[in-house]
Design an enzyme around this catalytic site. Structure first.
Site, PDB file in Angstrom:
ATOM      1  N   HIS A  48       0.807  -1.222   0.000  1.00 36.87           N
ATOM      2  CA  HIS A  48       0.000   0.000   0.000  1.00 36.87           C
ATOM      3  C   HIS A  48       0.847   1.282   0.000  1.00 36.87           C
ATOM      4  O   HIS A  48       0.715   2.098  -0.908  1.00 36.87           O
ATOM      5  CB  HIS A  48      -0.995  -0.053   1.167  1.00 36.87           C
ATOM      6  CG  HIS A  48      -1.581   1.271   1.525  1.00 36.87           C
ATOM      7  ND1 HIS A  48      -2.457   1.942   0.695  1.00 36.87           N
ATOM      8  CD2 HIS A  48      -1.405   2.067   2.617  1.00 36.87           C
ATOM      9  CE1 HIS A  48      -2.804   3.082   1.276  1.00 36.87           C
ATOM     10  NE2 HIS A  48      -2.179   3.185   2.434  1.00 36.87           N
ATOM     11  N   HIS A  72       4.229   6.592   5.367  1.00 36.23           N
ATOM     12  CA  HIS A  72       3.094   7.329   5.916  1.00 36.23           C
ATOM     13  C   HIS A  72       2.278   6.573   6.966  1.00 36.23           C
ATOM     14  O   HIS A  72       1.650   7.187   7.811  1.00 36.23           O
ATOM     15  CB  HIS A  72       2.185   7.857   4.801  1.00 36.23           C
ATOM     16  CG  HIS A  72       1.214   6.859   4.233  1.00 36.23           C
ATOM     17  ND1 HIS A  72       1.506   6.064   3.156  1.00 36.23           N
ATOM     18  CD2 HIS A  72      -0.046   6.537   4.607  1.00 36.23           C
ATOM     19  CE1 HIS A  72       0.469   5.300   2.886  1.00 36.23           C
ATOM     20  NE2 HIS A  72      -0.503   5.553   3.744  1.00 36.23           N
ATOM     21  N   GLU A  76       1.620   5.265  12.873  1.00 33.64           N
ATOM     22  CA  GLU A  76       0.304   4.887  13.377  1.00 33.64           C
ATOM     23  C   GLU A  76       0.144   3.366  13.493  1.00 33.64           C
ATOM     24  O   GLU A  76      -0.461   2.881  14.432  1.00 33.64           O
ATOM     25  CB  GLU A  76      -0.777   5.472  12.439  1.00 33.64           C
ATOM     26  CG  GLU A  76      -2.194   5.196  12.854  1.00 33.64           C
ATOM     27  CD  GLU A  76      -2.640   6.003  14.080  1.00 33.64           C
ATOM     28  OE1 GLU A  76      -1.875   6.868  14.533  1.00 33.64           O
ATOM     29  OE2 GLU A  76      -3.736   5.720  14.579  1.00 33.64           O
ATOM     30  N   ASP A  77       0.689   2.643  12.548  1.00 35.31           N
ATOM     31  CA  ASP A  77       0.379   1.215  12.477  1.00 35.31           C
ATOM     32  C   ASP A  77       1.499   0.268  12.905  1.00 35.31           C
ATOM     33  O   ASP A  77       1.302  -0.936  12.947  1.00 35.31           O
ATOM     34  CB  ASP A  77      -0.023   0.838  11.033  1.00 35.31           C
ATOM     35  CG  ASP A  77      -1.329   1.486  10.628  1.00 35.31           C
ATOM     36  OD1 ASP A  77      -2.045   1.961  11.536  1.00 35.31           O
ATOM     37  OD2 ASP A  77      -1.621   1.530   9.428  1.00 35.31           O
ATOM     38  N   ASP A 139      -2.981   8.532  -0.818  1.00 34.57           N
ATOM     39  CA  ASP A 139      -3.334   7.445   0.099  1.00 34.57           C
ATOM     40  C   ASP A 139      -4.816   7.100  -0.077  1.00 34.57           C
ATOM     41  O   ASP A 139      -5.197   5.938  -0.243  1.00 34.57           O
ATOM     42  CB  ASP A 139      -3.044   7.937   1.529  1.00 34.57           C
ATOM     43  CG  ASP A 139      -3.450   6.953   2.608  1.00 34.57           C
ATOM     44  OD1 ASP A 139      -3.238   5.747   2.403  1.00 34.57           O
ATOM     45  OD2 ASP A 139      -3.960   7.406   3.651  1.00 34.57           O
ATOM     46  N   ASP A 259     -24.250  17.260 -24.166  1.00 32.97           N
ATOM     47  CA  ASP A 259     -22.795  17.429 -24.250  1.00 32.97           C
ATOM     48  C   ASP A 259     -22.058  16.330 -23.507  1.00 32.97           C
ATOM     49  O   ASP A 259     -21.408  16.550 -22.501  1.00 32.97           O
ATOM     50  CB  ASP A 259     -22.382  18.808 -23.727  1.00 32.97           C
ATOM     51  CG  ASP A 259     -23.169  19.170 -22.479  1.00 32.97           C
ATOM     52  OD1 ASP A 259     -23.914  18.300 -21.983  1.00 32.97           O
ATOM     53  OD2 ASP A 259     -23.030  20.295 -21.997  1.00 32.97           O
TER      54      ASP A 259
HETATM   55 MN    MN Z   1      -2.393   4.574   4.188  1.00 31.97          MN
END
Ligand code: MN
Length: 737
Positions: A48, A72, A76-77, A139, A259
């Site tokens: 990812h 990124h 956090e993870d 992301d 259009d």
């Molecule tokens: Mn992400």
């Protein structure tokens, strides 16, 4: 999954000076950090961030952005920390990743559609570097591309949020192709049937009209070539979401859309744009009201183009966008179109200059992002205001509360509801117990701890920044404060009657109200309590024969001891609460016994007071009570206002070690190290130095004024003796302000 060398190759293609070592280090670091984590698709999680980085290489972004994209999700993870990233990749990248971590936390908050605008502003305010937003959008784009792997119940929420927040944001940043893709992916998941219907109809049309598009393209190119203009003409179908929007907006059926096709004409120069326009308008009739010149008046997001619609070959409506290659890059990639490494061949110095110019442009753009699309709207908003003057916070249920900058949890509580504000006793910011007077930051989740039967302390009024909070505090404290003053007034009056040797009764006082020009008994009590009315005058109002002798009412000397000046009994032994003290918001209180009440209490501003001192409280109407040591010379100023003197006493909690303010003036030899000696004595004694000031710089000595925090008088005296024992110290004196 993208290999390490592929990532580097992608970047090198547009930036030969790319920092290969840095990119490789980021690749390896993120791969290790994410380890065996998996995505919903079953792919390794690491794929990812790599895909996100790949999207950004298509926009030709700088190394820092690409590295931040790879990293990124690490903070956090995974077990990665900001410190580690700072150390390995530098502060700039650390800051970008940190910004992304903050934004990621916001994903957990539910966002209601009506708050989308506020939420976009919040994103902008948090992402103080536009590159953070670029990574965030990439992301989101990758997450949307892989949304079909996510459980269905989550899908709709993510798709809706994309439509409400991220697609418009991409649009405002001028990133049209990003916006289109986000919208179409969201549309597809939110309304699968409508999406399928439009896609199949567009395919039908393409089959039937494919030839027409080619014919129009050719015809236009021939026209331009005849006049010596090199132009690249490409026809395209509108994308499903914009077709759907048009059907919705105009409530018309697919068949009535005229259009569906648009043509883009790319030319070399701005001049050519207008020549092309002239040719088109000469050859075919233009549809009134459809011509727009965004070259002479660019959109806020820097979009430039000529737009027109003509009735073209075969009576087909043909929509045209005419622009140069540069304009096109900006139209497609917006901010990212102004990529920093456009020209990798430039000498390093030039590259730097270019970079800083580009960066300035980015800053300006991000400032404009929050504004509306039209110039009118732009003028309406006071520019930049929302970034610098507002913070956006959440309730635990995800409601977004916009507050002025500098707002406290108290403001937040009142913004939620007046009752919440009035009953607030504490706050949790992002799950952590925090002072009610802390300054809130963007994105904070604030939970207000409440207790019923509370009155907001009057002192809050000076800490809040919102008018709503201020008005509510004023309203709800007015009555409470008045009652406290009335209670105090009553005690003062009773004592005055006692001293005058006159009987006291409420009825008698009530009868005397007209003579005091007051409406009610409480008015009189409060006026005396506030010091607005002299207690002797009250006695005289009830007993007109009484001769007021102000001297006789003056307080006795402190030597009288425990009974105090007004005979205020120890029964009233509630602890004063000290809203607005440093520790306010907690249960902290100055441990002094005296009157029952909620008036603000403070220590003498010059010199303080410590347990062991005999103390007295001085009431200042409208402000509160100041505690002075009895030896304080400042007290003489109140000698003729006995009604302002309060009997107070220390009421220490033996289980809690608290420190109290005191001030010393130390005369020390003016030589290196003498200040160090003084500081060491104080530190070793376990006291704090709150403030240091130098006075009287004579050649040989200097006076050091020390604001200390000590446990009690014994503690203070020990410090004074130790200081006196030092050879560099010539004199030590306690200050009594
Ligand atoms: Mn992400």
């Amino acid at each position: 999954m993208m290999r390490q060398y592929e990532l580097v190759d992608r970047v090198r293609k547009y930036n030969p000076h790319a920092d290969e070592v840095l990119l490789n280090r980021a690749y390896v670091y993120a791969m290790k950090a994410h380890g065996s984590q998996k995505r919903a698709s079953g792919d390794p999680y690491f794929s990812h961030p790599l895909e996100v980085a790949a999207i950004l290489t298509d926009m030709k972004l700088d190394d820092a952005t690409i590295v931040a994209a790879v990293l990124h999700d690490t903070i956090e993870d995974t077990s990665a920390t900001r410190e580690e990233i700072d150390q390995l990749f530098g502060h700039e990248i650390g800051r970008l990743v940190d910004g992304l971590t903050k934004l990621k936390k916001l994903d957990l908050v539910s966002k209601r559609a009506e708050q989308a605008e506020n939420f976009r502003k919040l994103l902008l305010a948090i992402a103080d570097d536009v590159r953070v937003l670029l990574v965030k959008l990439a992301d989101r784009l990758h997450n949307m591309r892989t949304l079909h792997f996510v459980p269905p119940d989550k899908r709709a929420r993510i798709a809706q949020e994309t439509l409400d927040i991220y697609a418009p944001l991409a649009g405002r940043m001028g990133m049209q192709s990003m916006r289109d893709e986000l919208e179409n992916l969201a549309f597809r998941h939110l309304m699968p049937e409508a999406f399928a219907m439009i896609v199949s109809r567009l395919a039908d049309l393409r089959l039937r009209n494919g030839e027409i598009i080619k014919r129009i393209e050719q015809e236009l190119m021939n026209e331009f070539a005849e006049r010596g203009i090199t132009a690249d003409v490409s026809g395209r179908q509108k994308n499903p979401y914009s077709v759907w929007r048009k059907m919705e907006r105009k409530s018309i059926a697919f068949e009535q859309l005229s259009d569906i096709f648009g043509f883009r004409v790319l030319v070399k120069t701005v001049e050519d744009c207008y020549r092309v326009l002239g040719i088109v308008h000469t050859k075919w009739p233009m549809v009134p009201g459809r011509f727009k010149d965004y070259i002479s008046t660019p959109k806020q997001n820097d979009y430039r183009s000529l737009h027109t619609t003509v009735v073209g070959p075969g009576r087909q409506r043909v929509e045209l966008q005419v622009r140069t290659g540069t304009m096109h890059a900006i139209a497609e990639h917006g901010i990212a179109g102004h990529a920093l490494y456009k020209d990798g061949r430039a000498a390093d110095k030039d590259a730097l200059a270019q970079e800083s110019r580009a960066y300035q442009w980015l800053r300006r753009t991000i400032e404009l992002l929050g504004e509306g699309d039209s110039p009118e709207e732009f003028l309406e908003h006071t520019k930049l205001e929302m970034f610098h003057d507002q913070v956006f916070c959440f309730t635990p249920k995800g409601r977004l509360i916009a507050l002025p900058r500098g707002a406290t949890p108290i403001d937040f509580a009142y913004a939620v509801h007046t009752d919440v504000g009035n009953s607030a006793v504490g706050a949790k910011i992002n799950g952590r117990i925090s002072p009610l007077l802390s300054e809130l930051s963007n994105g904070d989740e604030v939970e207000i701890v409440r207790a019923e039967g509370q009155t907001p302390p009057a002192a809050w009024e000076s800490f809040v920044v919102t008018g709503k909070a201020r008005a509510a505090i004023r309203r709800s404290t007015r009555d409470a404060v008045r009652a406290q003053y009335a209670g105090l007034g009553k005690q003062i009056i009773q004592r005055a009657f006692e001293r005058a040797g006159k009987p006291w009764s409420e009825e008698a006082l009530r009868a005397a109200l007209p003579r005091l020009a007051r409406q009610s008994l409480e008015d009189v009590l409060a006026a005396v309590g506030r010091g607005e009315m002299f207690s002797g005058d009250v006695v005289k109002a009830v007993h007109p024969d009484f001769v007021v002798d102000r001297k006789s009412l003056a307080g006795p000397t402190p030597a009288k001891g425990e009974s105090g000046w007004f005979g205020i009994k120890k029964a009233a032994s509630l602890v004063f609460k000290v809203p607005g003290a440093d520790q306010a918001g907690s249960d902290h209180a100055i441990p002094i016994r005296g009157l029952n009440g909620d008036l603000p209490v403070r220590f003498a501003p010059n010199g303080g007071a410590v347990p062991g001192d005999r103390i007295v409280g001085i009431l200042t109407p409208g402000e509160g009570i100041t505690i002075y040591p009895i030896q304080s010379p400042a007290l003489t100023a109140f000698d003729d206002q006995p009604e302002r003197w309060l009997d107070v006493r220390w009421d220490l909690d033996n289980d809690r070690r608290e420190l109290f303010p005191a001030q010393l003036v130390v005369s020390a030899v003016n030589e290196p190290g003498s200040l160090g000696t003084i500081a060491t004595v104080i530190g070793d004694a376990g006291a704090n130095i709150d403030h240091i000031e130098f006075r009287n710089h004579s050649p040989d000595f200097r006076d050091v004024v020390l604001d200390l925090e000590v446990a009690d008088l014994k503690h203070l005296n020990a410090i004074v003796s130790t200081l006196r024992s030092k050879s560099v110290v010539s004199k030590v004196e306690r200050v009594n302000g």
